[in-house]
Write a protein that holds these residues in place. Structure first.
Motif: not given
Length: 197
Positions: A37, A40-42, A45, A89, A93, A169, A172-173, A175-176
């Motif tokens: 997860s 995916s988030a990074t 982003a 990011n 990733s 973005s 999402s970052s 969240l990462g």
């Protein structure tokens, strides 16, 4: 029935071992799912911000009856904070992808363990992500609201799509970052000394 005939009851070692293996695999899956997860988030982003670009055409002068226009273009490369954000990011990733592949192989082989090196690197990656997201968020706030004291005007009223994609973005970052924090807490709990050991 075996006791009546003077025999010892037969032990069933296969069931506890199978149950322990299933439990071990389930415990091993939790970090992989969190890490996938975070990956995916990074990735989202980095890609969304890396491809973020918008042009805006404005009338700068009127000569007679003719409008003189100029096109202004903004892209993530214009702000060092956004460049740092994309790099942070992207590094997160690639790191998470590498760890997911290694952990998946270990899970298939039945060797689930929390490595101290991975735990330490997770902390570094979380800090890298958090600083990148914070730097980009400060620039995003400046772009949205400007700064009245410095007489800097907001730009999101002109570059709305750029700001919207930047916001996606950023979410999402962050969240990462939260997922990496959860991974760190899970890893710390797994490596913590237990009472009675």
């Amino acid at each position: 029935m075996d006791l009546e005939h003077g025999k010892k009851p037969s032990a069933q070692p296969s069931e506890p071992c199978a149950a322990q293996q299933v439990e071990k695999k389930l415990v091993g899956l939790r970090p992989i799912l969190l890490r996938a997860s975070a990956l995916s988030a990074t990735t989202v982003a980095a890609v969304v911000m890396g491809l973020n670009r918008q042009s805006y055409t404005a009338v700068v002068a009127i000569v007679g009856t003719r409008n003189l226009t100029q096109t202004f273009t903004t892209k993530f490369k214009d702000m060092p904070a956004f460049v740092y954000f994309v790099i942070a990011n992207a590094i997160a990733s690639l790191y998470n992808l590498a760890v997911v592949l290694v952990m998946r192989r270990r899970l298939v082989q039945g060797r689930v363990q929390h490595l101290v090196l991975v735990h330490m690197t997770d902390m570094v990656i979380m800090v890298l992500l958090a600083t990148g997201a914070a730097a980009a968020a400060s620039m995003a706030e400046l772009g949205k609201n400007g700064n009245l004291h410095a007489h800097w005007n907001p730009v999101c009223n002109k570059f709305g799509s750029f700001c919207t994609r930047g916001g996606v973005s950023l979410v999402s970052s962050f969240l990462g970052v939260a997922l990496m924090l959860a991974l760190n807490l899970l890893s710390a709990a797994a490596n913590a000394p237990r009472a009675g050991r």
